[in-house]
Design a protein around this motif. Structure first.
Motif, PDB file in Angstrom:
ATOM      1  N   LEU A 191       0.831  -1.199   0.000  1.00  0.00           N
ATOM      2  CA  LEU A 191       0.000   0.000   0.000  1.00  0.00           C
ATOM      3  C   LEU A 191       0.865   1.248   0.000  1.00  0.00           C
ATOM      4  N   PHE A 192       1.869   1.223   0.864  1.00  0.00           N
ATOM      5  CA  PHE A 192       2.782   2.355   0.952  1.00  0.00           C
ATOM      6  C   PHE A 192       3.393   2.643  -0.416  1.00  0.00           C
ATOM      7  N   ALA A 193       3.905   1.574  -1.062  1.00  0.00           N
ATOM      8  CA  ALA A 193       4.564   1.751  -2.354  1.00  0.00           C
ATOM      9  C   ALA A 193       3.602   2.312  -3.378  1.00  0.00           C
ATOM     10  N   THR A 194       2.416   1.718  -3.417  1.00  0.00           N
ATOM     11  CA  THR A 194       1.438   2.190  -4.399  1.00  0.00           C
ATOM     12  C   THR A 194       1.084   3.645  -4.159  1.00  0.00           C
ATOM     13  N   ALA A 195       0.886   3.958  -2.871  1.00  0.00           N
ATOM     14  CA  ALA A 195       0.509   5.331  -2.555  1.00  0.00           C
ATOM     15  C   ALA A 195       1.605   6.295  -2.970  1.00  0.00           C
ATOM     16  N   GLN A 196       2.829   5.941  -2.649  1.00  0.00           N
ATOM     17  CA  GLN A 196       3.935   6.833  -2.991  1.00  0.00           C
ATOM     18  C   GLN A 196       4.076   6.977  -4.490  1.00  0.00           C
ATOM     19  N   ALA A 197       3.980   5.860  -5.204  1.00  0.00           N
ATOM     20  CA  ALA A 197       4.121   5.919  -6.660  1.00  0.00           C
ATOM     21  C   ALA A 197       3.035   6.803  -7.269  1.00  0.00           C
ATOM     22  N   LEU A 198       1.813   6.576  -6.807  1.00  0.00           N
ATOM     23  CA  LEU A 198       0.727   7.371  -7.364  1.00  0.00           C
ATOM     24  C   LEU A 198       0.907   8.839  -7.031  1.00  0.00           C
ATOM     25  N   GLY A 199       1.384   9.089  -5.796  1.00  0.00           N
ATOM     26  CA  GLY A 199       1.613  10.471  -5.416  1.00  0.00           C
ATOM     27  C   GLY A 199       2.611  11.139  -6.351  1.00  0.00           C
ATOM     28  N   PHE A 200       3.712  10.428  -6.599  1.00  0.00           N
ATOM     29  CA  PHE A 200       4.718  11.002  -7.497  1.00  0.00           C
ATOM     30  C   PHE A 200       4.133  11.235  -8.885  1.00  0.00           C
ATOM     31  N   LEU A 201       3.395  10.224  -9.354  1.00  0.00           N
ATOM     32  CA  LEU A 201       2.813  10.326 -10.687  1.00  0.00           C
ATOM     33  C   LEU A 201       1.911  11.538 -10.804  1.00  0.00           C
ATOM     34  N   LEU A 202       1.092  11.743  -9.756  1.00  0.00           N
ATOM     35  CA  LEU A 202       0.127  12.825  -9.838  1.00  0.00           C
ATOM     36  C   LEU A 202       0.782  14.188  -9.706  1.00  0.00           C
ATOM     37  N   LEU A 203       1.856  14.262  -8.923  1.00  0.00           N
ATOM     38  CA  LEU A 203       2.432  15.576  -8.658  1.00  0.00           C
ATOM     39  C   LEU A 203       3.538  15.972  -9.621  1.00  0.00           C
ATOM     40  N   ALA A 204       4.097  15.002 -10.339  1.00  0.00           N
ATOM     41  CA  ALA A 204       5.226  15.343 -11.217  1.00  0.00           C
ATOM     42  C   ALA A 204       4.880  16.401 -12.276  1.00  0.00           C
ATOM     43  N   PRO A 205       3.761  16.259 -12.978  1.00  0.00           N
ATOM     44  CA  PRO A 205       3.450  17.289 -13.969  1.00  0.00           C
ATOM     45  C   PRO A 205       3.284  18.661 -13.338  1.00  0.00           C
ATOM     46  N   LEU A 206       2.834  18.690 -12.089  1.00  0.00           N
ATOM     47  CA  LEU A 206       2.686  19.966 -11.405  1.00  0.00           C
ATOM     48  C   LEU A 206       4.047  20.638 -11.257  1.00  0.00           C
ATOM     49  N   LEU A 207       5.060  19.821 -10.947  1.00  0.00           N
ATOM     50  CA  LEU A 207       6.417  20.369 -10.832  1.00  0.00           C
ATOM     51  C   LEU A 207       6.829  21.023 -12.143  1.00  0.00           C
ATOM     52  N   ARG A 208       6.527  20.315 -13.239  1.00  0.00           N
ATOM     53  CA  ARG A 208       6.869  20.860 -14.556  1.00  0.00           C
ATOM     54  C   ARG A 208       6.203  22.200 -14.771  1.00  0.00           C
ATOM     55  N   GLY A 209       4.905  22.214 -14.457  1.00  0.00           N
ATOM     56  CA  GLY A 209       4.150  23.441 -14.657  1.00  0.00           C
ATOM     57  C   GLY A 209       4.708  24.572 -13.804  1.00  0.00           C
ATOM     58  N   LEU A 210       5.075  24.209 -12.580  1.00  0.00           N
ATOM     59  CA  LEU A 210       5.611  25.201 -11.661  1.00  0.00           C
ATOM     60  C   LEU A 210       6.877  25.826 -12.227  1.00  0.00           C
ATOM     61  N   ILE A 211       7.758  24.951 -12.717  1.00  0.00           N
ATOM     62  CA  ILE A 211       9.026  25.451 -13.250  1.00  0.00           C
ATOM     63  C   ILE A 211       8.788  26.363 -14.443  1.00  0.00           C
ATOM     64  N   LYS A 212       7.844  25.943 -15.306  1.00  0.00           N
ATOM     65  CA  LYS A 212       7.585  26.778 -16.485  1.00  0.00           C
ATOM     66  C   LYS A 212       7.023  28.133 -16.079  1.00  0.00           C
ATOM     67  N   LYS A 213       6.139  28.090 -15.070  1.00  0.00           N
ATOM     68  CA  LYS A 213       5.537  29.334 -14.623  1.00  0.00           C
ATOM     69  C   LYS A 213       6.593  30.259 -14.048  1.00  0.00           C
TER      70      LYS A 213
ATOM     71  N   LYS B  90      10.871  11.396 -13.081  1.00  0.00           N
ATOM     72  CA  LYS B  90      12.313  11.266 -12.807  1.00  0.00           C
ATOM     73  C   LYS B  90      12.856  12.535 -12.178  1.00  0.00           C
ATOM     74  N   GLU B  91      12.420  13.665 -12.736  1.00  0.00           N
ATOM     75  CA  GLU B  91      12.890  14.942 -12.212  1.00  0.00           C
ATOM     76  C   GLU B  91      12.474  15.111 -10.754  1.00  0.00           C
ATOM     77  N   LEU B  92      11.225  14.738 -10.482  1.00  0.00           N
ATOM     78  CA  LEU B  92      10.732  14.881  -9.119  1.00  0.00           C
ATOM     79  C   LEU B  92      11.471  13.942  -8.180  1.00  0.00           C
ATOM     80  N   VAL B  93      11.754  12.740  -8.661  1.00  0.00           N
ATOM     81  CA  VAL B  93      12.497  11.768  -7.840  1.00  0.00           C
ATOM     82  C   VAL B  93      13.862  12.330  -7.480  1.00  0.00           C
ATOM     83  N   PHE B  94      14.526  12.910  -8.466  1.00  0.00           N
ATOM     84  CA  PHE B  94      15.852  13.476  -8.220  1.00  0.00           C
ATOM     85  C   PHE B  94      15.803  14.578  -7.180  1.00  0.00           C
TER      86      PHE B  94
END
Lengths: 215, 315, 673
Positions: free
Chosen positions: B10-32, B236-240
Motif C-alpha cells: 500500500l505504501f509503495a502504491t501510494a507513494q508511486a501514485l503520489g509522485f505520478l500525480l504531482l510530477a506534472p505539477l512540478l513541470r508546470g511550476l518550473i515553467k511558470k 524522474k525529475e521529481l524523484v531526483f
C-alpha cells in the motif's frame, strides 16, 4: 705385464689417430681405422681373459669382426663406387693440425691426471688416451672436408668411448654393448648412403658444400 | 517501520501514485517561474496535465521501419521511473521498498530507463533519433561517476547506502551541515540538470533538432507513447529533487505516522521542492545552453566537486 | 560415486576426441557425436561441482600414477575449483548444443573433425587446470589448453589475419607460461614439493622472493585473463575463431587466468602485501576502463565483444584486488566480500558473454559479415535472436534485475567496504575505484546500446542484412537457456552469495564470515546493514508499473497509424541512418587523449563548385601495439638477426662449436680436484 700390454695397445690406438690426421689417402685412413679397432679388440680380449669377464670376450670379438673387418670393407666399397680416393686440402694444414692435436692430447690427459692414483691400474692412462682420441676425432670432423674422413672421425670417437668403458670401468651390461655395436653399424650404413647422396648432388664429397642447401 | 507485505504494498502504491500525480505539477511550476523571470505570464500551472490528456487522446503514429523495441521503449522507461519512486524517502523517513535496494539500485533503474529509451530511439532509422541517443548516452556516461561520488559521500558519512536508513540517520544527526555536504549537493545538482535535460546541458524548449539531446531521442513519439515518456521524465525529475532534499536537507521529515508529523513533513517537502525548483529556474534563466562538447567539461566540474566532497569528508 | 565423476567427465571428453577422429569422413555424424560427448562431459563436470559446493567437502583422486618414476598426476576439486568447473559447465553445455547447429554452415565440412577434437581437448584441459593439485598436471594441462585454443583459432587458416592472431596468441601465451614456470620453480625450491597443497597453502615462499613470485604469477595468469597491458592478443584471437569457440574463450579461457590469480592472491602465498592488492585493483580498473573504451570504438561486432571481455575481466580483478587489500589489512569480512563479488561476476560474465557471442555467431552466419556498419534491420528478420541479444546486452550493461547488476552491486560493496579501513591510501584508492567502476558501467551501457541497436534495429544497411534468415531452433535454444540463467542469477543473488560464501570460506586465510547475511533472495552487507539488495522485492513493483503503462496506453486512443519515418520531406534510406562510428563519436571526442584518433578527409572534385565525392577515414590509435609491443618485437628481432651469424649453415662450423665446447669443458674438469 698385462698392464703394459694394455697400455701399449692404447698408445697404439692414439698413434693410429695421429697417423690418420697426417693421411691424405682415404684408403690408408680406412685401413688405419681397421688397425685401431683391432687394437681395441685386443685390449678387450686381454682384459676379459685376465679379469675373468667373459662377456667382455664376446664384445671384444664382436668389435674385431665388425669394426676391424666389416666396416672398413664397407667404407672401401663406398670409396670405390664413388671414385674419390684422396682428401683435398683441409681447412687447417697438416703440420698445424698435428701441433693442435698435441695440444688436444694435453687437454685430454689433464683430466686423467686428476683421477685417483696410478696404483688403480690402467684406468687413468686409458682415460687420457680416450679423451685425447675424442678431441682429436672432433677436430678431424671440424677440419676435414670429405665425408668419409668425417665418418672415420666419428667412428674413432666411438672407439674411444668404448675404450673407456672397457678399460676404466667394470664394463657395461652386455645388452648395452650389443646395442651400441649395432647402432654403430647402422650409423655407418646410413652415412654411407648419405655419402652417395652428397656426391650425387654436389659431385664431390666436400661437406662444406652443404651450406648451399641453406635457404 | 512497517513490515507487513500488505502495508508495504500500500505504501509503495501510494507513494508511486503520489509522485505520478504531482510530477506534472512540478513541470508546470518550473515553467511558470521561468516565465515570471522573463516577465511573461507563461502557461497555466496545470497545463502539463492538459497536455498529457491531449496526448492520450491522439493516435500514436509509428514508423514502418520500427520494431517492437520502439513500442517497448517508453513503457520500460515509464516503469523504471515509477519503480524508482518506491525507493526514495519522501514524506516519511523511509522508502516503501527500501529493502529492495539503495542508492545503487536507484541509479541502476535510471540507467535502465535511459538504456531503453536510447535503444528505442535508434529504431526508426531517423538520424535525429541516433543523434539524440548517442548524445544522451555520452552525457549519461559522464554524469554517472559524479553522481556516484556525490551519493557515496552522503552514504559513507551516514554509514549506509540504504536510502531510508540514510535519511533517518541524517535526520537524527541534526541540522549541522558539513561543507563536504554542500559540495556533494552541488555535484548532485549539476547531475540533476543533466538528467532532467535542463539548461545549461539541454534546452527542453528548443525546436532545433541539432541542439537537442533528450528531445531528439523522443522526436518520433506521439500519442500515448509520448505521454508516457513525458510523464516519466517529469517523475524522474521529481524523484531526483526529492532525493536531493532527503539526502541533504532532511529537516521536518516525519518519523512516525502521526497526522501532524505527516503534515509538517508534507509542508517541508513542498518547501524544499519549491526551493530546488527556484534554483533550477535561476540557473536556467541566467545561463545559456552549452555547446554539446562543452558539456563534458561541466560534468568534469561535477566530478571534481564530488571527489572534493569525499576528500573533505574523510581525509 | 561422485568420486569417479570427475575422471568420467574427462573420459567423456576424450571419447569425444576419439569419436571425432573416427567419424571424420561424415561431418554431420562427427559433429553430433563429438559435441554430444562434450555435452555429457560438461554435465558430469557440473555434477561434480554441484556435489562439492553442496557438501562443502573436496573430492580428490588420481588421474595417472607412474610408480617407477614416483610421480603422479592427481586432482582435487575443492570449493573454488568446483565454482570454476560449474561456471565452465554452465557455459560449455549450451555451447555444445549450439555448435552442432552452428558448425553445419560456419566452417568447411572437412574441418568438422578437427574442431570437434580440439574442442574436446580444450574442455578436457580446462577442467584439469581447474582441478589439478600438482605443478606437473597443472602445467601440462595449461599448455594443452593453450595449444588447443591456438588450433581452434586457426580453424580458418586460409586467412592471414587468422594465422597472425594465432601466432600472437601463442607467443603471448608462452610468455605467460614461462613466468608461471619460473614462479612455480621458485616456490617449489622453497617448499621442496610439487603439490599445490604444499605450495599454495600460504607458507611456501620465502620472504624476499614473495614479491617476485607474485609478480611472476600475476604476469603469467594475467596474460590469460586479458589484463591490460598483456591483453593485445585477445581482440585478435577471439574474433578470429568461429563464434562458438569465441564464446568458450571469452567465457571460459579467461577464467583459467582468474582462477590462478585467486589461488595465488587469496592467501596462496600467505598474507598478501597491501601493494599487491592495490596493484591488482589498479590493473583491474585500467583494464575495465580501457576495455570498454576500445569496445566503444569498434565497428566489428566480435571485436567489440572481445574488448568487452577485457572490461569484465577488469571488473573481476577490481573485486579481487579489493579482497586482497582486505586480507592484507587483516579484515576478513571485506576480503570475503571482494572475492565473493569477483567470483559471482565470473559466473555472470560466462553467462552473458556466451549468450552475446552465440547471438553474434547467428548474425554472422546469417549475413556473412561481422561489421556493424553493414548490418541493421535484423529485428524484423531475426526477431528471436534480437530479443535474446537485447537481454544479453542489458545484462552486460549491468541493468537492474539482471545478473550483471547483481555482481556489479557486489563489487561496489566490496570497494566501498574497504573505505572503512584506517589507511589513507586505501581510503583514496577505493572510492576512486568505485568512480571508475561507475564510469565503466555507464560506458558499457552506451557500448551495448550501440552494439544492439545498430545491428538489429532500423533499416538494413546492406543486401546481406536485408536477406538474413532467422537462426534455427538448435542455435536459439542454448541462447534462451543462458538468457534465462542471466535473469535467474540476477533475481536470487542471495542464493548465489550463500554458495559463494562457502567457497570463499575454504580459501586459506579466511573463515566463515557473518558480515554477509543473506536470505534466499536478498543480500545484506554489514551488521548493522550497510546496504541491501533484493531484486525479487522490486519485481512486483516493476511489473505493476509496466502494467500501469500498458493500461494507460490501452485507455488512450486505440488506433495506431503506421507511416514511414519522417525524412524532412524526402524518403529516408539506409544511408541516412546513424552509423556506428557516428554513435560512438561524441565519446571518442571526449576521450580523445586516450583514443588519439587520426582523421583523414579528402575530397574528389569534378567541378570547382561541387564536390562529387568525399573520403573520410578515421582510425583509433592502438597505443599498446605501437609503443610497447612494437618496439619490443623489433628489438627482439634485431637481436635475433645479429645472433643469426652463428647459424652459418656450415657443418664444419657446428662441429667446431662442439669441439671448442668440449675442450673448454675438459680443461675446466681437469682443473677440478
Amino acid at each position: 705385464m698385462i698392464h703394459d700390454l694394455v697400455i701399449l695397445c692404447a698408445a697404439g690406438m692414439l698413434v693410429s689417430v695421429y697417423l690418420m690426421v697426417g693421411q691424405k689417402a682415404l684408403v690408408v685412413a680406412i685401413r688405419l681405422y681397421g688397425v685401431q679397432s683391432l687394437l681395441l679388440g685386443a685390449v678387450g680380449i686381454v682384459l676379459g681373459l685376465t679379469q675373468q669377464r667373459p662377456h667382455l670376450l664376446v664384445t671384444a670379438s664382436l668389435t674385431v669382426i665388425l669394426k676391424a673387418v666389416v666396416i672398413p670393407w664397407f667404407l672401401l666399397r663406398v670409396i670405390d663406387r664413388v671414385g674419390i680416393r684422396r682428401e683435398i686440402e683441409p681447412f687447417v694444414n697438416v703440420p698445424a693440425s698435428l701441433l693442435l692435436c698435441l695440444g688436444l692430447t694435453v687437454v685430454g690427459y689433464r683430466v686423467s691426471l686428476g683421477m685417483a692414483g696410478a696404483s688403480q691400474g690402467v684406468a687413468h692412462q686409458v682415460v687420457g688416451v680416450a679423451l685425447s682420441m675424442v678431441l682429436i676425432g672432433l677436430f678431424l670432423m671440424v677440419t676435414r672436408r670429405k665425408a668419409i674422413t668425417q665418418i672415420l672421425a666419428l667412428l674413432t670417437v666411438e672407439n674411444a668411448v668404448f675404450l673407456v668403458a672397457v678399460g676404466a670401468t667394470s664394463g657395461m651390461p652386455l645388452v648395452v654393448e650389443l646395442g651400441i655395436s649395432f647402432d654403430v653399424i647402422l650409423a655407418v650404413l646410413v652415412l654411407g648412403v648419405l655419402v652417395h647422396r652428397i656426391v650425387d648432388r654436389f659431385e664431390s664429397m666436400d661437406t662444406s658444400r652443404l651450406s648451399n642447401l641453406r635457404g | 517501520m512497517t513490515t507487513s507485505p500488505l502495508a508495504i504494498a500500500l505504501f509503495a502504491t501510494a507513494q508511486a501514485l503520489g509522485f505520478l500525480l504531482l510530477a506534472p505539477l512540478l513541470r508546470g511550476l518550473i515553467k511558470k517561474m521561468k516565465a515570471a523571470f522573463q516577465l511573461r505570464q507563461g502557461p497555466r500551472l496545470l497545463q502539463p496535465y492538459s497536455d498529457l490528456g491531449k496526448l492520450l487522446r491522439k493516435e500514436p503514429v509509428r514508423a514502418t521501419t520500427a520494431s517492437w523495441v520502439f513500442v517497448a521503449g517508453p513503457r520500460v522507461y515509464f516503469a523504471s521511473a515509477v519503480a524508482a519512486t518506491t525507493l526514495v524517502p519522501a514524506l516519511l523517513a523511509s522508502a516503501p521498498l527500501e529493502r529492495a535496494g539503495g542508492i545503487l539500485l536507484l541509479v541502476g533503474l535510471l540507467a535502465l530507463g535511459r538504456f531503453a529509451l536510447a535503444t528505442a530511439a535508434l529504431d526508426t532509422g531517423s538520424p535525429f533519433g541516433g543523434m539524440g541517443a548517442s548524445r544522451e548516452m555520452t552525457v549519461g556516461a559522464l554524469a554517472e561517476p559524479a553522481l556516484m561520488l556525490a551519493l557515496f559521500t552522503a552514504g559513507l558519512s551516514a554509514g549506509t547506502l540504504n536510502l531510508g536508513e540514510l535519511v533517518r540517520r541524517t535526520a537524527e544527526r541534526g541540522t549541522s551541515i558539513h561543507p563536504s555536504e554542500l559540495l556533494a549537493a552541488a555535484a548532485l545538482f549539476i547531475v540533476l540538470l543533466a538528467e532532467a535535460g535542463r539548461v545549461p546541458v539541454d534546452n527542453p524548449a528548443t525546436h532545433l533538432e541539432l541542439t537537442m539531446i533528450h528531445e531528439a531521442m523522443v522526436l518520433e513519439y506521439s500519442g500515448a507513447d509520448l505521454a508516457l515518456v513525458e510523464w516519466a521524465s517529469a517523475v524522474k525529475e521529481l524523484v531526483f529533487m526529492t532525493l536531493l532534499a532527503g539526502l541533504f536537507l532532511p529537516i521536518g521529515v516525519a518519523t512516525s505516522l502521526a497526522p501532524q508529523a505527516l503534515a509538517i513533513s508534507a509542508l517541508a517537502l513542498v518547501a524544499k521542492i519549491f526551493g530546488l525548483a527556484l534554483l533550477v529556474v535561476l540557473v536556467e534563466s541566467t545561463n545559456a545552453k552549452l555547446r554539446f562538447f562543452r558539456v563534458p567539461e561541466l560534468m568534469a566540474v561535477a566530478l571534481g566537486l564530488g571527489f572534493l566532497a569525499l576528500a573533505m569528508r574523510f581525509f | 560415486m561422485s568420486e569417479s565423476l570427475f575422471p568420467l567427465g574427462l573420459a567423456l571428453h576424450a571419447t569425444g576426441v576419439a569419436l571425432a577422429l573416427v567419424l571424420r569422413r561424415h561431418p554431420a555424424a562427427c559433429r553430433s557425436a563429438a559435441f554430444l560427448a562434450s555435452l555429457c562431459g560438461s554435465t558430469a563436470s557440473f555434477a561434480v561441482a554441484a556435489s562439492v559446493l553442496a557438501s562443502g567437502r573436496s573430492i580428490r583422486g588420481v588421474l595417472f600414477a607412474n610408480a617407477a618414476a614416483g610421480s603422479s598426476v592427481g586432482y582435487t576439486v575443492d570449493p573454488l575449483s568446483a565454482w570454476f568447473l560449474m561456471t565452465l559447465a554452465v557455459l560449455a553445455a549450451p555451447l555444445a548444443l549450439y555448435s552442432v547447429g552452428y558448425l553445419a554452415h560456419a566452417i568447411p565440412p572437412g574441418r568438422t573433425a578437427f574442431v570437434g577434437m580440439a574442442w574436446n581437448v580444450l574442455l578436457l584441459s580446462l577442467e584439469t587446470v581447474f582441478a589439478a593439485d600438482g605443478v606437473l598436471g597443472f602445467l601440462v594441462a595449461w599448455e594443452l589448453m593453450s595449444l588447443a585454443t591456438a588450433a581452434l583459432v586457426t580453424t580458418d587458416h586460409e586467412s592471414r589475419p587468422s594465422r597472425r592472431s594465432a601466432f600472437l596468441y601463442l607467443a603471448m601465451s608462452h610468455l605467460g607460461t614461462g613466468c608461471l614456470v619460473a614462479g612455480f620453480f621458485l616456490l617449489a625450491k622453497g617448499a621442496g614439493s610439487l603439490a599445490f597443497a604444499d605450495l599454495l597453502a600460504g607458507a611456501a615462499a620465502p620472504g624476499a622472493l614473495r614479491g617476485l613470485v607474485f609478480v611472476l604469477f600475476l604476469v603469467g595468469f594475467g596474460v590469460k585473463a586479458g589484463v591490460v597491458p598483456l591483453h593485445v592478443w585477445l581482440p585478435e584471437a577471439h574474433p578470429a575463431a568461429p563464434s562458438n569457440v569465441s564464446a568458450l574463450m571469452s567465457g571460459g579461457l579467461i577464467n583459467a587466468g582468474l582462477y590462478g590469480l585467486v589461488r595465488v592472491g587469496a592467501g596462496g602465498l600467505g598474507r598478501p602485501d597491501p601493494a599487491w592488492g592495490m596493484g591488482v585493483l589498479l590493473l583491474g580498473s585500467v583494464s575495465a576502463v580501457l576495455g570498454v573504451l576500445y569496445a566503444l570504438g569498434e565497428n566489428d561486432l566480435k571485436r567489440l565483444l572481445a574488448f568487452s571481455t577485457i572490461e569484465n575481466g577488469g571488473i573481476a580483478l577490481m573485486a579481487f584486488g579489493a579482497g586482497m587489500m582486505g586480507l592484507a589489512a587483516g579484515r576478513p569480512g571485506t576480503a570475503a566480500l571482494g572475492f565473493v563479488a569477483g567470483l559471482y561476476h565470473v559466473l555472470n560474465h560466462a553467462a552473458f558473454k556466451g549468450l552475446l557471442f552465440m547471438g553474434a555467431g547467428g548474425v554472422v552466419a546469417s549475413t556473412g559479415t561481422r561489421k556493424i556498419e553493414q548490418l541493421g534491420g535484423l529485428a524484423h528478420r531475426m526477431p528471436r535472436t534480437a530479443a535474446l541479444f537485447l537481454l544479453g546486452s542489458a545484462a552486460i550493461a549491468g541493468l537492474p534485475l539482471t545478473n550483471g547488476f547483481a555482481s556489479e552491486w557486489l563489487v561496489f560493496q566490496a570497494l566501498l567496504r574497504g573505505f572503512f579501513s584506517a589507511e589513507r591510501l586505501t581510503r583514496i584508492v577505493l572510492p576512486l575505484g568505485g568512480a571508475l567502476l561507475a564510469l565503466t558501467s555507464a560506458l558499457a551501457a552506451a557500448c551495448f546500446v550501440k552494439a544492439f541497436s545498430l545491428t538489429f534495429l532500423a533499416r538494413p544497411r546492406s543486401r546481406a542484412a536485408a536477406e538474413a534468415a532467422e537462426s534455427p531452433a538448435l542455435l536459439l535454444a542454448p541462447q534462451a537457456f543462458l538468457a534465462a540463467a542471466c535473469v535467474a542469477l540476477g533475481l536470487v543473488p542471495g542464493l548465489v552469495v550463500s554458495v559463494l560464501a562457502g567457497v570463499v570460506a575454504a580459501l586459506p586465510g579466511m573463515g566463515p564470515r557473518a558480515d554477509l547475511a543473506r536470505g534466499l533472495a536478498g543480500v545484506s552487507i554489514g551488521v548493522p546493514a550497510f546496504d541491501q539488495l533484493s531484486p525479487l522485492l522490486l519485481v512486483p513493483a516493476a511489473l505493476l508499473a509496466l502494467g500501469l503503462a500498458a493500461a494507460i496506453s490501452l485507455v488512450a486512443a486505440r488506433d495506431r497509424r503506421l507511416t514511414p519515418a519522417w525524412g524532412c520531406g524526402g524518403e529516408l534510406t539506409a544511408e541516412a541512418e546513424y552509423t556506428a562510428t557516428a554513435f560512438a563519436k561524441p565519446l571518442v571526442m571526449v576521450f580523445r587523449d586516450i583514443y588519439r584518433p587520426t582523421r583523414e578527409v579528402s575530397t574528389v572534385e569534378t567541378t570547382p563548385y561541387f564536390a562529387s565525392e568525399v573520403r573520410y577515414r578515421s582510425e583509433i590509435d592502438a597505443p599498446f601495439e605501437r609503443h610497447v609491443y612494437g618496439p619490443a618485437t623489433r628489438a627482439v628481432l634485431a637481436a635475433a638477426g645479429r645472433l643469426r651469424v652463428i647459424q652459418a649453415g656450415s657443418l664444419h662450423a657446428y662441429l667446431a662449436y662442439v669441439l671448442v665446447f668440449g675442450v673448454v669443458l675438459l680443461w675446466w674438469l681437469g682443473g677440478l680436484p
